[in-house]
Scaffold this motif. Structure first.
Motif, PDB file in Angstrom:
ATOM      1  N   GLU A 254       0.837  -1.192   0.000  1.00  0.00           N
ATOM      2  CA  GLU A 254       0.000   0.000   0.000  1.00  0.00           C
ATOM      3  C   GLU A 254       0.878   1.250   0.000  1.00  0.00           C
ATOM      4  O   GLU A 254       1.731   1.435   0.873  1.00  0.00           O
ATOM      5  N   GLY A 255       0.692   2.102  -0.997  1.00  0.00           N
ATOM      6  CA  GLY A 255       1.442   3.346  -1.083  1.00  0.00           C
ATOM      7  C   GLY A 255       2.716   3.287  -1.899  1.00  0.00           C
ATOM      8  O   GLY A 255       3.320   4.329  -2.194  1.00  0.00           O
ATOM      9  N   PHE A 256       3.147   2.072  -2.291  1.00  0.00           N
ATOM     10  CA  PHE A 256       4.433   1.981  -3.003  1.00  0.00           C
ATOM     11  C   PHE A 256       4.368   2.626  -4.382  1.00  0.00           C
ATOM     12  O   PHE A 256       5.312   3.300  -4.809  1.00  0.00           O
ATOM     13  N   VAL A 257       3.261   2.443  -5.096  1.00  0.00           N
ATOM     14  CA  VAL A 257       3.167   3.026  -6.439  1.00  0.00           C
ATOM     15  C   VAL A 257       3.189   4.555  -6.358  1.00  0.00           C
ATOM     16  O   VAL A 257       3.741   5.226  -7.246  1.00  0.00           O
ATOM     17  N   GLU A 258       2.622   5.137  -5.289  1.00  0.00           N
ATOM     18  CA  GLU A 258       2.714   6.585  -5.111  1.00  0.00           C
ATOM     19  C   GLU A 258       4.152   7.002  -4.834  1.00  0.00           C
ATOM     20  O   GLU A 258       4.617   8.047  -5.303  1.00  0.00           O
ATOM     21  N   GLN A 259       4.875   6.181  -4.081  1.00  0.00           N
ATOM     22  CA  GLN A 259       6.272   6.484  -3.785  1.00  0.00           C
ATOM     23  C   GLN A 259       7.117   6.502  -5.058  1.00  0.00           C
ATOM     24  O   GLN A 259       8.035   7.318  -5.189  1.00  0.00           O
ATOM     25  N   MET A 260       6.791   5.645  -6.006  1.00  0.00           N
ATOM     26  CA  MET A 260       7.544   5.594  -7.257  1.00  0.00           C
ATOM     27  C   MET A 260       7.476   6.920  -8.014  1.00  0.00           C
ATOM     28  O   MET A 260       8.407   7.296  -8.730  1.00  0.00           O
ATOM     29  N   ARG A 261       6.380   7.641  -7.852  1.00  0.00           N
ATOM     30  CA  ARG A 261       6.202   8.900  -8.571  1.00  0.00           C
ATOM     31  C   ARG A 261       7.106  10.015  -8.042  1.00  0.00           C
ATOM     32  O   ARG A 261       7.181  11.085  -8.633  1.00  0.00           O
ATOM     33  N   ARG A 262       7.784   9.764  -6.919  1.00  0.00           N
ATOM     34  CA  ARG A 262       8.659  10.786  -6.353  1.00  0.00           C
ATOM     35  C   ARG A 262       9.924  10.995  -7.179  1.00  0.00           C
ATOM     36  O   ARG A 262      10.628  11.988  -6.994  1.00  0.00           O
ATOM     37  N   LEU A 263      10.221  10.074  -8.081  1.00  0.00           N
ATOM     38  CA  LEU A 263      11.390  10.230  -8.937  1.00  0.00           C
ATOM     39  C   LEU A 263      11.247  11.485  -9.795  1.00  0.00           C
ATOM     40  O   LEU A 263      10.212  11.689 -10.437  1.00  0.00           O
ATOM     41  N   ALA A 264      12.281  12.288  -9.821  1.00  0.00           N
ATOM     42  CA  ALA A 264      12.246  13.515 -10.612  1.00  0.00           C
ATOM     43  C   ALA A 264      12.027  13.187 -12.083  1.00  0.00           C
ATOM     44  O   ALA A 264      12.664  12.279 -12.627  1.00  0.00           O
TER      45      ALA A 264
END
Length: 341
Positions: A254-264
């Protein structure tokens, strides 16, 4: 101001119709999709607290139970994971955050033909209700719609009812960071806070509860990220073996796919999760006007503009290729349309 002023224009009539429909029902089973997220569970809890206030007999049902990370939420009764041994024989069903019967779980889906049903959802493609359906894709969360129903029923958004609604709002807006965080959402959140709802504490309970297994899983997956489309698209494959080796479970993603979007530079993210041999669930996230819902629909799934998903029955390589190709096409269209402006 009247509390119904918190209900957006155009939503008051369907919310009142849901109230009318619920007042005409009793012995209601409340359900959402299996493996409930914060919005699904928050909507169910809110519905349960409201139905109790309306003097209706109801039970909560989830074939997969309550996820461990959401067990802090006060529920208006026991969460049943089977329709066997309920305290009553259900006469009706309130279906939330779920547009397709099979997503309720096979057991409840088989019972639906014999029940009067009301359906409240913010996903396109819903409409299972025979008594009444309210499908509002513009809503940030199904919990937002249940707040509107409660307000139109004259219920005060306080205590556990408010906490349930806040959980749905916080999780489905990414902590009020996603593009679906409208002025209506913020007004509703402000009203909840003014009436004693502690949203910072809610976020602390959601975010500061990681296990070492989850930490190990995320560390393992971070090393596996792949970039596509010149760095605008990121993807990750999660195999059952990853969960086993980390000692983790599906909830830990839960939340990992949102974390992936943090990449510049990343504009969209793909998480492809193995559910069983040859069965892969994909989750898509994006920013702004990049419509990953249309990519998901091309693959038989659905969802929202910036958050969508679905399931593919094929091997991992082919599944990832299909999802990457679909999202890449959306990114290309988005770039071309901006260049024309």
């Amino acid at each position: 101001m009247p509390l119904t002023d918190l209900v957006p224009d155009g939503w008051r009539e369907p919310a009142r119709q849901v109230v009318t429909a619920l007042r005409g029902l009793d012995r209601i089973i409340i359900a959402a999709h299996v493996n409930p997220d914060g919005d699904a569970l928050g909507s169910m809890a809110a519905a349960g607290w409201l139905l109790r206030a309306l003097g209706r007999e109801c039970v909560l049902y989830s074939r997969s139970g309550v996820p461990d990370y959401l067990r802090f939420l006060p529920l208006p009764g026991v969460m049943h994971d089977t329709v066997q041994h309920l305290p009553f024989a259900p006469q009706a069903a309130l279906l939330l955050d779920c547009g397709e019967p099979h997503r309720l779980g096979d057991e409840l889906a088989r019972c639906l033909p014999g029940l009067r049903t009301v359906n409240v959802d913010h996903h396109l493609g819903g409409g299972m209700g025979s008594e009444f359906s309210w499908i509002q894709p513009e809503a940030a969360a199904t919990a937002q719609l249940m707040a509107c129903v409660a307000l139109c029923a004259g219920a005060a958004l306080r205590g556990p009812l408010a906490e349930a609604i806040a959980l749905g709002l916080v999780t489905d807006t990414g902590g009020f960071a996603h593009g679906n965080t409208s002025a209506h959402v913020l007004r509703l959140a402000a009203h909840l806070v003014e009436n004693g709802c502690d949203i910072p504490l809610l976020r602390q309970r959601l975010e500061h509860c990681w296990s070492m297994a989850r930490m190990r899983l995320w560390a393992r997956l971070m090393e596996r990220l792949d970039l596509h489309c010149g760095g605008r698209l990121v993807s990750c494959l999660v195999r059952l073996e990853d969960l086993r080796r980390s000692g983790a479970c599906k909830e830990d993603l839960e939340g990992f796919v949102e974390q992936m979007r943090r990449l510049a530079g990343v504009q969209a993210a793909i998480l492809l999760r193995e559910d069983a041999p040859g069965v892969y669930k994909f989750s898509l996230r994006s920013f702004g006007s990049i419509d990953v819902r249309s990519a998901a629909m091309q693959l038989g799934g659905g969802g929202h503009l910036n958050a969508a998903g679905g399931t593919l029955h094929m091997d991992a390589t082919r599944a990832m290729e299909q999802v990457v190709d679909s999202v890449a096409a959306i990114l290309k269209e988005h770039t071309q349309s901006r260049n024309l402006c």
